[in-house]
Design a protein around this motif. Sequence first.
Motif, PDB file in Angstrom:
ATOM      1  N   ALA C  46       1.021  -0.913  -0.084  1.00 21.72           N
ATOM      2  CA  ALA C  46       0.050  -0.105  -0.143  1.00 21.72           C
ATOM      3  C   ALA C  46       0.848   1.415  -0.117  1.00 21.72           C
ATOM      4  CB  ALA C  46      -0.816  -0.207   1.259  1.00 21.72           C
ATOM      5  N   LEU C  47       2.007   1.481   0.854  1.00 19.89           N
ATOM      6  CA  LEU C  47       2.936   2.504   1.056  1.00 19.89           C
ATOM      7  C   LEU C  47       3.386   2.565  -0.409  1.00 19.89           C
ATOM      8  CD1 LEU C  47       4.549   2.119   4.553  1.00 19.89           C
ATOM      9  CD2 LEU C  47       2.877   3.673   3.593  1.00 19.89           C
ATOM     10  N   ALA C  48       3.681   1.563  -1.043  1.00 20.30           N
ATOM     11  CA  ALA C  48       4.490   1.790  -2.469  1.00 20.30           C
ATOM     12  C   ALA C  48       3.608   2.191  -3.368  1.00 20.30           C
ATOM     13  CB  ALA C  48       5.033   0.087  -3.029  1.00 20.30           C
ATOM     14  N   ILE C  49       2.464   2.002  -3.515  1.00 20.08           N
ATOM     15  CA  ILE C  49       1.490   2.534  -4.548  1.00 20.08           C
ATOM     16  C   ILE C  49       0.891   3.873  -3.971  1.00 20.08           C
ATOM     17  CG2 ILE C  49       1.396   0.554  -5.665  1.00 20.08           C
ATOM     18  CD1 ILE C  49      -1.851   0.531  -4.584  1.00 20.08           C
ATOM     19  N   LEU C  50       1.116   4.317  -2.826  1.00 19.17           N
ATOM     20  CA  LEU C  50       0.664   5.473  -2.184  1.00 19.17           C
ATOM     21  C   LEU C  50       0.872   6.886  -3.006  1.00 19.17           C
ATOM     22  CD1 LEU C  50      -1.346   5.635   0.161  1.00 19.17           C
ATOM     23  CD2 LEU C  50       0.399   6.499   1.543  1.00 19.17           C
ATOM     24  N   PRO C  51       2.245   6.885  -3.514  1.00 19.91           N
ATOM     25  CA  PRO C  51       2.557   8.147  -4.336  1.00 19.91           C
ATOM     26  C   PRO C  51       1.870   8.323  -5.611  1.00 19.91           C
ATOM     27  CG  PRO C  51       4.589   6.796  -3.519  1.00 19.91           C
ATOM     28  CD  PRO C  51       3.258   5.980  -3.163  1.00 19.91           C
ATOM     29  N   GLY C  52       1.107   7.421  -5.958  1.00 19.80           N
ATOM     30  CA  GLY C  52       0.390   7.482  -7.202  1.00 19.80           C
ATOM     31  C   GLY C  52      -1.101   7.905  -6.924  1.00 19.80           C
ATOM     32  N   ARG C  53      -1.491   8.073  -5.743  1.00 23.14           N
ATOM     33  CA  ARG C  53      -3.083   8.210  -5.634  1.00 23.14           C
ATOM     34  C   ARG C  53      -3.532   9.521  -6.141  1.00 23.14           C
ATOM     35  NH1 ARG C  53       0.052  10.038  -1.542  1.00 23.14           N
ATOM     36  NH2 ARG C  53      -0.374  11.744  -0.437  1.00 23.14           N
ATOM     37  N   THR C  54      -2.602  10.255  -6.429  1.00 22.68           N
ATOM     38  CA  THR C  54      -3.154  11.614  -6.918  1.00 22.68           C
ATOM     39  C   THR C  54      -3.087  11.701  -8.583  1.00 22.68           C
ATOM     40  OG1 THR C  54      -0.853  12.579  -6.898  1.00 22.68           O
ATOM     41  CG2 THR C  54      -2.284  12.932  -5.009  1.00 22.68           C
ATOM     42  N   GLY C  55      -2.331  10.805  -9.127  1.00 24.93           N
ATOM     43  CA  GLY C  55      -2.230  10.672 -10.330  1.00 24.93           C
ATOM     44  C   GLY C  55      -1.283  12.018 -11.222  1.00 24.93           C
ATOM     45  N   GLU C  56      -0.532  12.540 -10.238  1.00 23.47           N
ATOM     46  CA  GLU C  56       0.129  13.485 -10.704  1.00 23.47           C
ATOM     47  C   GLU C  56       1.326  12.816 -11.822  1.00 23.47           C
ATOM     48  OE1 GLU C  56       2.097  15.949  -7.585  1.00 23.47           O
ATOM     49  OE2 GLU C  56       0.307  15.495  -6.448  1.00 23.47           O
ATOM     50  N   GLY C  57       1.897  13.911 -12.562  1.00 16.92           N
ATOM     51  CA  GLY C  57       2.702  13.421 -13.739  1.00 16.92           C
ATOM     52  C   GLY C  57       3.907  13.036 -12.712  1.00 16.92           C
ATOM     53  N   THR C  58       4.219  13.851 -11.714  1.00 16.26           N
ATOM     54  CA  THR C  58       5.612  13.413 -11.244  1.00 16.26           C
ATOM     55  C   THR C  58       5.573  12.045 -10.676  1.00 16.26           C
ATOM     56  OG1 THR C  58       4.725  14.458  -9.121  1.00 16.26           O
ATOM     57  CG2 THR C  58       6.276  15.749 -10.465  1.00 16.26           C
ATOM     58  N   SER C  59       4.563  11.490 -10.623  1.00 14.65           N
ATOM     59  CA  SER C  59       4.432   9.913  -9.650  1.00 14.65           C
ATOM     60  C   SER C  59       4.509   9.005 -10.742  1.00 14.65           C
ATOM     61  CB  SER C  59       3.134   9.886  -8.974  1.00 14.65           C
ATOM     62  OG  SER C  59       2.025   9.778  -9.840  1.00 14.65           O
ATOM     63  N   ILE C  60       4.603   9.172 -11.918  1.00 11.27           N
ATOM     64  CA  ILE C  60       4.467   8.194 -13.007  1.00 11.27           C
ATOM     65  C   ILE C  60       5.486   7.348 -12.819  1.00 11.27           C
ATOM     66  CG2 ILE C  60       4.370   7.737 -15.593  1.00 11.27           C
ATOM     67  CD1 ILE C  60       2.620  10.181 -15.702  1.00 11.27           C
ATOM     68  N   ALA C  61       6.855   7.888 -12.738  1.00  9.53           N
ATOM     69  CA  ALA C  61       8.055   7.161 -12.891  1.00  9.53           C
ATOM     70  C   ALA C  61       8.050   6.361 -11.783  1.00  9.53           C
ATOM     71  CB  ALA C  61       9.336   8.066 -12.783  1.00  9.53           C
ATOM     72  N   THR C  62       7.716   6.487 -10.386  1.00 11.04           N
ATOM     73  CA  THR C  62       7.766   5.975  -9.366  1.00 11.04           C
ATOM     74  C   THR C  62       6.671   4.781  -9.383  1.00 11.04           C
ATOM     75  OG1 THR C  62       7.729   8.123  -8.167  1.00 11.04           O
ATOM     76  CG2 THR C  62       7.403   6.269  -6.827  1.00 11.04           C
TER      77      THR C  62
END
Lengths: 238, 290, 677
Positions: C46-62
Amino acid sequence: MTLQARGLEAGYGRAAILSSIDLTLEPGGIVAVIGSNGAGKSTLARTLAGLLRLKQGEIEADGVLVQDHSAERRARSGLILVPEGRRLFGRQTVAENIRIGGRAASRRSPERARQNVEMLLDSFPVLRERWNQKAGLLSGGEQQMVALTRAVASEPRYLLLDEPSLGLSPRLTQEVFRLVTLIARETGAGILLIEQMAEQALQIADFAYVLEQGRITAEGPSSEVGSSEAVRTAYLGK
Amino acid sequence: MMDVVVTGLVTGGLYALIAQGFVLTYITTNTLNFAIGEFMVVGAFLAMFLHGNVGLTGLLAIAVAVLVTGLLGGLTYRVLVLPFSTEGKHDTRWLLTTVGLSFVIVNLTTNAEGANRQPLGFGNVDSIVTVLGERVTGQQLLLAVVAVVVTVLLVVVISRTRLGGDMRAVSEDAETTALMGISPRRIGALSYVVAMMLVGLGGILWAAQTGVSPGLGPPLLIAAFSAGIIGGLTSLWGPLLGGAVYGLVTAAVGTALGSLWGEVSGLLVVIAVLIVRPEGLLGRRVEIKV
Amino acid sequence: MKPTNSPRTTAQRWTGRRPGRRHAGLRIGALQRDLLFLVAAAVVAALAILPGRTGEGTSIATMQLVGQMAAMIVAAIGLNLVAGLTRLVSLGQGAFYALGAYAFSYLLLDVGLPALPAMLVTVLGCAGVGAVVALGSLRLRGPEFTMITLALAVLVQQILLRWPELGAASGYPNPLQHGTGLLDPVSVLGFEFDPPLTGGVVATAMVPIAVITVVALVLYRNLCRSAWGRSLRAVGESDMLAAHLGVNVFWRKTAALALSSALGAVGGIFYVLIYAHVQPESFDLFLSISILLAVLLGGGGTVLGPVIGSAVIVWLQQSQVLDGVTSFEQEHLSSSWYLSTPGLLGVLLILVLFLMPQGITGTLAKLWSHRAGQTTSVETEPGIAGGGDERRVVRLLEQPDQMRDGAQALLLTDVTKRFGGLVAVDALDLSVDYGSVHAIIGPNGAGKSTVANLVTGVYRPGSGSVAFEGTELSTRRPHDIARLGVARTFQTPQLFSSETVLENVKAGFADTASLPWWKASLKPPGQYRREAELDRDARALLARVGLAHDERTLAGALAYGKARALEIARALARQPRLLILDEPAAGLNSTEVAVLGELLMELRRDGMALVVVEHHMDLVASVADVVTCMAEGRVLARGTAAEVLADQEVVAAYLGRPAEDGGETLTDPRPAGGGQA
């Protein structure tokens, strides 16, 4: 001018199979190491020949410490092992087997080695008849003869024989042992006869060690060792 | 029909030459150099460098490059194979270290020389030869002839000379060979030197026709490896037969269905051989001891 | 899961001593640990995919990085079943990854299957391909197996690179052939799962990836730690050993390769979920090597090693670290001759093999258990010789009818076995009754071990019959014979040296051969009960052979005598009715031999039939009811120990002399040739 082992300890992995082994072998003599199977005889042979690294102790051949030398280096300096089960090159002919044995002698005295081989072949002409046969096709007794001749071709100063009687009938064992005496007499090599067949081995040896559970439990002139209880105990229990 | 046979057999020659590099080391050390394709590349680049930059004549450049490639092979044995094959027949770490080496070489050469093909600039027999009514390039014919000559030479050396006797002894029982005063490690290193010399030669001659690039190796690794497996890794004649079979099958199926299916069929033959006769067509069956 | 009887009292009854804290409440502990693992895995995911919750462009690479890690993890744990546990080094995992990715995409787009069936078909299909590969290649071991998997990897990539329908070098799907470069977002039950490709769109595909990864991890961990996992380790140790534990090696390997391939395919499916497009060059040999490297780096054969290894490898590939190394090389070494990522990973592979052959977790575990092993051995008690009555607690055998004392267990009739020209066993008759010990003695090369191998199915007799309780064994394979109730030990103890003593014994139970893989991985409540029973029984067995205080020691660290005792405990775990011991006293000191003798007598009292191949005459004399002395494949003498040891021929065979008073003539009736020495 001796082969000496002092305080040998050796084994596979963590297990120590041999411990505090001291023994001495002089050129021209036959020394027997007798013990039942599982006593550590092959481990001793392999350790002396350099196929197995020792954990502790020293091996000295003619004043040189050889325990760190590789097996091939020990062989080239004249410390020759005839391994258990003979280990001939079965796909090669008798001639090739004996020729390859000569490789260990090639830097010392190849000529003398050749003469000794001729001498053996003269007294056991059967090998000449088999000369160009594949070694793997020979009978057990013949194979042992080839193994011994191959070892003589290496011009041994010290010859370690690991259970030459293995799988042979008593009669053949006796023939093999006759060959061993001949080798000792004619080549002047010191022979360490590591054997299970105690009685026969003691007959041809000058001195004997009894190996029991990785330790030497008795030693002395072979006539004394033969008449002591030590041998019986080592084989047949108390 | 005839054209397929001729093309198949002639390209099989190249595969056989490289496969000989597998067989030699397998016989004496029970190991293979999986970076064999990269040693072809190394040989070819060395030759190009020695000819183009150092200014050696063609033949001399080839000779030196082959020798250096061989020595690198010996070094590989000492550093990457021997320490990783100490635990008996089931120890296959050497396989992974040589695969690792292949990545290193491909990467290094790609970074330094780029991925594009460069002409070797010499060593190519620039002619078309007619064999049995079919036209093949002189270079391919040369490779096939070299493969046959090399195989015959190896067979003669190994069955007739003292060194060959030592090698056969090591192949049968390395430990006992050591008891004869012969160093199995030295024999192993020597086999690697000779094997990689052959591979380097194959690489140079092949690159002379097609140009040299870091990607030269991998397709040939598979072909040579297939030739070795089909013929049997324990037989010196194996590569010739295996190379011929693999060359024929890939050429025949390739002509009929396209080159993709040619390669696929070749690998299927390999898999079939491994399943039916794992020791290869000419290989010796290894007895299973308990 | 209410206990049917209190574990505390049971344990007490079995081991005859008050259970320590470790033993009490063990069942709950196991469940708690498993739950803890599930929770921890879920939290990390859950923590690992958390940064993608907003869908911001910056999170794509992560998110792509996390997705790739998940794909690699799943593929690597699959490979670990084969390369780590079973020790069949495969270079083909990348092929299954690729097959999974392409098959899934193709099923979605060209076939038009909904996502879930497409996934199912892909996974089952790849498992099927894996099984077929296994069927063809499992006679092979070592390099040959690796080669065939390598050939497979290359084959698959060649096909993908050039097969026109799959887009060849343009990838799949590609605009020219399919009108789009990207697959539509996968939808399940109306939910659309978007890949992490465009800014502003929440990468919902990460959710199923995370969920499936966690589920796969939990099932995989259960599997590894179960009797099924132990069977793979047994196969990895030696096919023969596994067969003697009753494992059908061939099918077990096939199942392992099928499971491994299925997990590889799941990795490929993840790839599609992340990128919605596949390119053949993503699935080259380098991928296979990376997966294998992940397993080796993390620790092949350990449960969580591949997970850690995968995370590290993917992170290394994607992060700036390796690029940093590269630019360092360029600045300080050479601007043209330098290594970049693939080359550096090649170097890493070699370094791992050289410096850390057991990988990260393997190395750590070794350090840890070394410490643990030391602490347990500090509290040593009388050990092997201690507390005779306490050790002999219960009879481990529920005596079935056929085990009446004196009933015949084993009967060899006129058995002959030749190896080439050598007759190893010549027209041998032998019978062993329940409740008795039959010792076979004789000089080296007499054929004693061959007899043991004939009975357990390692060799087939050339002629004659080997019957156990009337069942003919000579045509059966070792694992069948083991299942009939025959167990054995080996001349050199064959143990899982990197496992604990307790694990070694547990491998001996019938579950190792019989537990189905799905039950092992789902681990229903009954399995917890069963594991607790196994623990308890294993401890009782350890107590019985005097190893009660060594259960957490690594088997490889045991002294020789204890290793032998452990092997006997493992052989007893299956509750054999016939036990064959091949030189059990070899390497034991005299105290240990005495204890071994006691144990054999106890087993005999329990009604077991024992065959002891032995040369330790004191032991033979003290335990054997019948002694057979063999020489050159034939029976030389048979009778009680006293009779046989007094027999002139036996003495002669051992000592190489004809009679007590020394030799004028040889026993051999043939005329002695060659003269006297």
